[in-house]
Design a protein around this motif. Structure first.
Motif, PDB file in Angstrom:
ATOM      1  N   ASP A 165       0.833  -1.193   0.000  1.00  0.00           N
ATOM      2  CA  ASP A 165       0.000   0.000   0.000  1.00  0.00           C
ATOM      3  C   ASP A 165       0.876   1.253   0.000  1.00  0.00           C
ATOM      4  OD1 ASP A 165      -2.106  -1.741   0.172  1.00  0.00           O
ATOM      5  OD2 ASP A 165      -2.483  -1.410   2.309  1.00  0.00           O
ATOM      6  N   TYR A 166       0.471   2.229  -0.832  1.00  0.00           N
ATOM      7  CA  TYR A 166       1.208   3.487  -0.912  1.00  0.00           C
ATOM      8  C   TYR A 166       0.223   4.645  -0.804  1.00  0.00           C
ATOM      9  CZ  TYR A 166       4.954   0.576  -2.830  1.00  0.00           C
ATOM     10  OH  TYR A 166       5.914  -0.394  -3.019  1.00  0.00           O
ATOM     11  N   SER A 167       0.563   5.622   0.040  1.00  0.00           N
ATOM     12  CA  SER A 167      -0.285   6.795   0.217  1.00  0.00           C
ATOM     13  C   SER A 167       0.411   8.026  -0.345  1.00  0.00           C
ATOM     14  CB  SER A 167      -0.608   7.019   1.702  1.00  0.00           C
ATOM     15  OG  SER A 167      -1.391   5.953   2.212  1.00  0.00           O
ATOM     16  N   VAL A 168      -0.348   8.811  -1.109  1.00  0.00           N
ATOM     17  CA  VAL A 168       0.202  10.014  -1.730  1.00  0.00           C
ATOM     18  C   VAL A 168      -0.753  11.174  -1.510  1.00  0.00           C
ATOM     19  CG1 VAL A 168       1.552   8.834  -3.514  1.00  0.00           C
ATOM     20  CG2 VAL A 168      -0.846   9.369  -3.944  1.00  0.00           C
ATOM     21  N   LYS A 169      -0.204  12.362  -1.454  1.00  0.00           N
ATOM     22  CA  LYS A 169      -1.024  13.549  -1.261  1.00  0.00           C
ATOM     23  C   LYS A 169      -1.487  14.050  -2.620  1.00  0.00           C
ATOM     24  CE  LYS A 169      -1.254  17.804   1.448  1.00  0.00           C
ATOM     25  NZ  LYS A 169      -0.530  18.745   2.333  1.00  0.00           N
ATOM     26  N   ARG A 170      -2.508  13.387  -3.152  1.00  0.00           N
ATOM     27  CA  ARG A 170      -3.110  13.756  -4.423  1.00  0.00           C
ATOM     28  C   ARG A 170      -4.614  13.528  -4.323  1.00  0.00           C
ATOM     29  NH1 ARG A 170       0.123  10.920  -9.296  1.00  0.00           N
ATOM     30  NH2 ARG A 170      -1.482  12.071 -10.457  1.00  0.00           N
ATOM     31  N   THR A 171      -5.359  14.030  -5.277  1.00  0.00           N
ATOM     32  CA  THR A 171      -6.802  13.807  -5.250  1.00  0.00           C
ATOM     33  C   THR A 171      -7.142  12.512  -5.974  1.00  0.00           C
ATOM     34  OG1 THR A 171      -7.287  14.949  -7.330  1.00  0.00           O
ATOM     35  CG2 THR A 171      -7.146  16.310  -5.334  1.00  0.00           C
ATOM     36  N   LEU A 172      -8.269  11.922  -5.607  1.00  0.00           N
ATOM     37  CA  LEU A 172      -8.712  10.702  -6.265  1.00  0.00           C
ATOM     38  C   LEU A 172      -9.062  10.979  -7.730  1.00  0.00           C
ATOM     39  CD1 LEU A 172      -9.123   7.735  -5.510  1.00  0.00           C
ATOM     40  CD2 LEU A 172     -11.526   8.244  -5.053  1.00  0.00           C
ATOM     41  N   ASN A 173      -9.634  12.150  -7.980  1.00  0.00           N
ATOM     42  CA  ASN A 173      -9.960  12.516  -9.363  1.00  0.00           C
ATOM     43  C   ASN A 173      -8.704  12.594 -10.221  1.00  0.00           C
ATOM     44  OD1 ASN A 173     -12.690  12.696  -8.849  1.00  0.00           O
ATOM     45  ND2 ASN A 173     -12.650  14.918  -8.485  1.00  0.00           N
ATOM     46  N   ASP A 174      -7.639  13.100  -9.650  1.00  0.00           N
ATOM     47  CA  ASP A 174      -6.374  13.228 -10.370  1.00  0.00           C
ATOM     48  C   ASP A 174      -5.838  11.854 -10.760  1.00  0.00           C
ATOM     49  OD1 ASP A 174      -4.010  14.240 -11.421  1.00  0.00           O
ATOM     50  OD2 ASP A 174      -3.011  14.270  -9.477  1.00  0.00           O
ATOM     51  N   LEU A 175      -5.813  10.928  -9.811  1.00  0.00           N
ATOM     52  CA  LEU A 175      -5.303   9.591 -10.084  1.00  0.00           C
ATOM     53  C   LEU A 175      -6.232   8.812 -11.017  1.00  0.00           C
ATOM     54  CD1 LEU A 175      -3.944   8.582  -6.581  1.00  0.00           C
ATOM     55  CD2 LEU A 175      -2.618   9.028  -8.630  1.00  0.00           C
ATOM     56  N   GLU A 176      -7.523   9.063 -10.912  1.00  0.00           N
ATOM     57  CA  GLU A 176      -8.476   8.365 -11.771  1.00  0.00           C
ATOM     58  C   GLU A 176      -8.179   8.618 -13.248  1.00  0.00           C
ATOM     59  OE1 GLU A 176     -13.327   7.702 -12.053  1.00  0.00           O
ATOM     60  OE2 GLU A 176     -12.533   9.551 -11.169  1.00  0.00           O
ATOM     61  N   GLY A 177      -7.705   9.802 -13.551  1.00  0.00           N
ATOM     62  CA  GLY A 177      -7.380  10.141 -14.927  1.00  0.00           C
ATOM     63  C   GLY A 177      -6.188   9.376 -15.474  1.00  0.00           C
ATOM     64  N   GLU A 178      -5.414   8.727 -14.609  1.00  0.00           N
ATOM     65  CA  GLU A 178      -4.243   7.965 -15.043  1.00  0.00           C
ATOM     66  C   GLU A 178      -4.505   6.462 -15.091  1.00  0.00           C
ATOM     67  OE1 GLU A 178      -0.738   9.093 -12.889  1.00  0.00           O
ATOM     68  OE2 GLU A 178      -1.384  11.187 -12.718  1.00  0.00           O
ATOM     69  N   LEU A 179      -5.732   6.072 -14.789  1.00  0.00           N
ATOM     70  CA  LEU A 179      -6.101   4.655 -14.818  1.00  0.00           C
ATOM     71  C   LEU A 179      -6.728   4.311 -16.160  1.00  0.00           C
ATOM     72  CD1 LEU A 179      -7.682   4.484 -11.238  1.00  0.00           C
ATOM     73  CD2 LEU A 179      -5.338   3.880 -11.907  1.00  0.00           C
ATOM     74  N   ASP A 180      -6.987   3.003 -16.388  1.00  0.00           N
ATOM     75  CA  ASP A 180      -7.610   2.589 -17.644  1.00  0.00           C
ATOM     76  C   ASP A 180      -9.016   2.057 -17.377  1.00  0.00           C
ATOM     77  OD1 ASP A 180      -7.341  -0.007 -16.657  1.00  0.00           O
ATOM     78  OD2 ASP A 180      -5.466  -0.358 -17.723  1.00  0.00           O
ATOM     79  N   ASP A 181      -9.636   1.457 -18.399  1.00  0.00           N
ATOM     80  CA  ASP A 181     -11.030   1.045 -18.260  1.00  0.00           C
ATOM     81  C   ASP A 181     -11.232  -0.226 -17.451  1.00  0.00           C
ATOM     82  OD1 ASP A 181     -10.073  -0.797 -20.041  1.00  0.00           O
ATOM     83  OD2 ASP A 181     -11.448  -0.302 -21.673  1.00  0.00           O
ATOM     84  N   SER A 182     -10.176  -0.752 -16.844  1.00  0.00           N
ATOM     85  CA  SER A 182     -10.356  -1.875 -15.924  1.00  0.00           C
ATOM     86  C   SER A 182     -10.688  -1.371 -14.517  1.00  0.00           C
ATOM     87  CB  SER A 182      -9.105  -2.758 -15.879  1.00  0.00           C
ATOM     88  OG  SER A 182      -7.990  -2.045 -15.383  1.00  0.00           O
ATOM     89  N   PHE A 183     -10.730  -0.046 -14.350  1.00  0.00           N
ATOM     90  CA  PHE A 183     -11.064   0.553 -13.059  1.00  0.00           C
ATOM     91  C   PHE A 183     -12.416   1.256 -13.136  1.00  0.00           C
ATOM     92  CE2 PHE A 183      -6.563  -0.045 -12.853  1.00  0.00           C
ATOM     93  CZ  PHE A 183      -6.292  -0.309 -11.521  1.00  0.00           C
ATOM     94  N   TYR A 184     -13.121   1.260 -11.985  1.00  0.00           N
ATOM     95  CA  TYR A 184     -14.435   1.897 -11.953  1.00  0.00           C
ATOM     96  C   TYR A 184     -14.643   2.593 -10.615  1.00  0.00           C
ATOM     97  CZ  TYR A 184     -19.353   2.620 -13.054  1.00  0.00           C
ATOM     98  OH  TYR A 184     -20.560   3.193 -13.347  1.00  0.00           O
ATOM     99  N   ARG A 185     -15.196   3.792 -10.679  1.00  0.00           N
ATOM    100  CA  ARG A 185     -15.493   4.586  -9.474  1.00  0.00           C
ATOM    101  C   ARG A 185     -16.772   4.050  -8.847  1.00  0.00           C
ATOM    102  NH1 ARG A 185     -13.430   9.885  -8.595  1.00  0.00           N
ATOM    103  NH2 ARG A 185     -14.052  10.623  -6.543  1.00  0.00           N
ATOM    104  N   ILE A 186     -16.690   3.483  -7.656  1.00  0.00           N
ATOM    105  CA  ILE A 186     -17.860   2.882  -7.013  1.00  0.00           C
ATOM    106  C   ILE A 186     -18.427   3.747  -5.888  1.00  0.00           C
ATOM    107  CG2 ILE A 186     -17.146   0.532  -7.585  1.00  0.00           C
ATOM    108  CD1 ILE A 186     -16.167   0.264  -4.655  1.00  0.00           C
ATOM    109  N   HIS A 187     -17.710   4.810  -5.551  1.00  0.00           N
ATOM    110  CA  HIS A 187     -18.085   5.661  -4.406  1.00  0.00           C
ATOM    111  C   HIS A 187     -17.253   6.924  -4.532  1.00  0.00           C
ATOM    112  CE1 HIS A 187     -18.051   6.959  -0.147  1.00  0.00           C
ATOM    113  NE2 HIS A 187     -19.172   6.276  -0.005  1.00  0.00           N
ATOM    114  N   ARG A 188     -17.663   7.977  -3.931  1.00  0.00           N
ATOM    115  CA  ARG A 188     -16.878   9.215  -4.031  1.00  0.00           C
ATOM    116  C   ARG A 188     -15.476   9.044  -3.480  1.00  0.00           C
ATOM    117  NH1 ARG A 188     -19.743  13.099   0.563  1.00  0.00           N
ATOM    118  NH2 ARG A 188     -19.224  11.810   2.387  1.00  0.00           N
TER     119      ARG A 188
END
Length: 231
Positions: A165-188
């Protein structure tokens, strides 16, 4: 170079599939290493010595160990190679889903159907090459996307859950933009990797390791559709 294996105790069937793989690779411009194995035990032994296989095409009914049993052993060992069942038995389809089989081809296999599966397999292989780069106080970490189970946010920090596990000081929206379509937002506050999902209820997403994540009610239908499209 992609490494494919054909596991079938019928030499004629194995040669036929191997020839189609070679023909597809030449037409698509891919360098392929194609290996044939006459039994589940033979492949398991080869995999133990060198697990760098990308896709395994396997029959169901084979000698002492069936293709389904081979697939289960591979998944239990953490093997991430793609599995394609090539068989004449329809009744095993449900078990194919249990081991995350990419597809289930019924013999006699046509070139058209096999090539469509190969196109999907290569797209997934390309996806697996993608990484998420995290800048940490003690250096930079590159995480293959296929190893990430989920991400969650608490206050100003996002934790990426993978082998570590790695923790970074970034927003979830920011990291979501670097993921692909195997990921899905299930909650805020949560994003999940679809391939790690075992069960979906109206309020939770249960991962294969037993982790329970909250599911937003408005995300339920979209998540189910995403799982169907992905698999």
């Amino acid at each position: 170079m992609y490494r494919f294996a054909v596991c079938d105790d019928n030499p004629a069937d194995a040669s036929y599939v191997g020839a189609l793989l070679k023909k597809w690779g030449c037409a698509a411009g891919y360098a392929l290493k194609i290996e044939k194995y006459p039994s589940a035990e033979a492949f398991l032994s080869a995999y133990g010595e060198d697990p760098s296989f990308d896709v395994l095409f396997l029959d169901i009914e084979m000698g002492n160990m069936s293709g389904v049993e081979l697939a289960k052993r591979l998944r239990q060992s953490g093997a991430g190679l793609q599995l394609v069942f090539v068989t004449g038995y329809m009744e095993y389809i449900a078990e194919g889903y249990d081991v995350e089989a990419l597809h289930y081809l019924i013999k006699p296999v046509t070139a058209e159907k096999l090539y469509a599966v190969l196109d999907r397999a290569v797209e997934r292989l390309k996806t697996r090459e993608h990484t998420l780069i995290l800048s940490l106080p003690d250096g930079t970490v590159r995480l293959p996307l296929h190893e990430i189970r989920y991400l969650d946010v608490l206050k100003n920090y996002v934790t990426v859950h993978g082998a570590e596990d790695y923790s970074v000081k970034r927003t979830l929206n920011d990291l979501e933009g670097e993921l692909d379509d195997s990921f899905y937002r299930i909650h805020r506050s949560y994003i999940v990797n679809l391939r790690f999902i075992r069960k979906i209820t109206k309020t939770e997403v249960i991962l294969k390791d037993g982790t329970a994540l909250p599911l937003s009610r408005k995300m339920y239908e979209g998540l189910n559709q995403a799982v169907i499209r992905y698999f």
